[in-house]
Design an enzyme around this catalytic site. Structure first.
Site, PDB file in Angstrom:
ATOM      1  N   ASP A 198       0.832  -1.201   0.000  1.00 20.49           N
ATOM      2  CA  ASP A 198       0.000   0.000   0.000  1.00 20.49           C
ATOM      3  C   ASP A 198       0.866   1.249   0.000  1.00 20.49           C
ATOM      4  O   ASP A 198       2.033   1.225   0.423  1.00 20.49           O
ATOM      5  CB  ASP A 198      -0.903   0.021   1.240  1.00 20.49           C
ATOM      6  CG  ASP A 198      -1.877  -1.145   1.258  1.00 20.49           C
ATOM      7  OD1 ASP A 198      -2.163  -1.686   0.183  1.00 20.49           O
ATOM      8  OD2 ASP A 198      -2.336  -1.515   2.364  1.00 20.49           O
ATOM      9  N   LYS A 199       0.281   2.351  -0.424  1.00 21.85           N
ATOM     10  CA  LYS A 199       1.009   3.615  -0.502  1.00 21.85           C
ATOM     11  C   LYS A 199       1.626   4.000   0.844  1.00 21.85           C
ATOM     12  O   LYS A 199       2.756   4.500   0.912  1.00 21.85           O
ATOM     13  CB  LYS A 199       0.065   4.726  -0.989  1.00 21.85           C
ATOM     14  CG  LYS A 199       0.726   6.078  -1.192  1.00 21.85           C
ATOM     15  CD  LYS A 199      -0.271   7.081  -1.748  1.00 21.85           C
ATOM     16  CE  LYS A 199       0.370   8.452  -1.904  1.00 21.85           C
ATOM     17  NZ  LYS A 199      -0.595   9.455  -2.436  1.00 21.85           N
TER      18      LYS A 199
END
Length: 247
Positions: free
Chosen positions: A107-108
């Protein structure tokens, strides 16, 4: 690797430009194979046996590249994006022509171990649901993580969409005290890779992940000496261990 391949493909893959640019190199006599100037950029060559030079410099051909990245937060696991920086934006120019891609995704806002390669077969095997390649994460969690959670994760928990996870190994490093705004610290090993899985598993037991870092994937462990945002090529031992995952 194929026994032979087109010279222009080999040179393009080695960073000498597009096929049209390589034609120009050949036209001006800059390319030799086994000491002889080349007339046809489409000729077949054997990278293991033939000596290829451009402007007198030997060409070192590699079909595949394998990079360990310590992914920082704020960067997305994609090859291109119109809004955010991608993991490929962190690479040096020397890797631009290899057409690398991330194996799986983080995920970012998740940091840590990410493998970048152009070896599609190895990537497919590492990501195959049938292989159940373990992935271990370090997390800081809002809530008191304890033995009940260890047992729940070992049995598998039901996510918000009704999916029941495979058994996972939860190791509690420190049980936080929410009343003192103290976070729990854990390591979690999962055998699958559902969307936001670690975060959703803790949500299933009423807790929230506030920091997440992947520290291993199969036999590959994040190098503690590798700074965030940096890459290094895998060692031969690391690569062989990954290859043996799917044998």
């Amino acid at each position: 690797m194929k026994t032979t391949l087109r010279l222009d493909k080999l040179l393009a893959h080695s960073g000498f430009g597009t096929r049209s640019e390589i034609k120009l190199l050949v036209k001006r006599g800059a390319v030799t194979v086994n000491e002889k100037p080349v007339k046809d950029s489409g000729m077949q060559v054997n990278p293991d046996r033939d000596r290829i030079t451009v402007d007198g410099d030997p060409v070192s051909y590699r079909e595949f590249v394998y990079l360990m990245l310590n992914k920082p937060q704020g960067v997305i696991s994609a090859t291109e994006d119109t809004r955010d920086r991608t993991v490929l934006d962190l690479l040096g120019d020397e890797y631009a022509h290899f057409e690398l891609f991330p194996v799986g995704r983080l995920d970012k806002d998740t940091e840590g171990l990410l493998l970048l390669t152009n070896d599609g077969k190895l990537a497919h095997n590492l990501l195959s649901p049938r292989k159940h390649v373990p992935k271990t994460y370090f997390a800081e969690v809002d809530g008191a993580v304890g033995s009940d959670d260890v047992q729940a994760f070992a049995a598998g928990v039901t996510l918000d969409d009704g999916y029941e996870t495979m058994p996972a190994q939860l190791n509690v490093l420190h049980t936080g005290k929410p009343e003192q705004n103290e976070l729990s610290r854990i390591e979690l090993t999962i055998m699958e890779g559902k969307f936001h899985q670690v975060k959703r598993m803790f949500e299933a037991v009423g807790k929230k992940v506030v920091f997440l870092k992947r520290i291993s994937m199969g036999p590959l462990t994040l190098d503690p000496e590798l700074p965030k945002g940096n890459t290094r090529e895998l060692t031969e031992d690391e690569l062989q261990a990954l290859i043996h995952v799917h044998e």
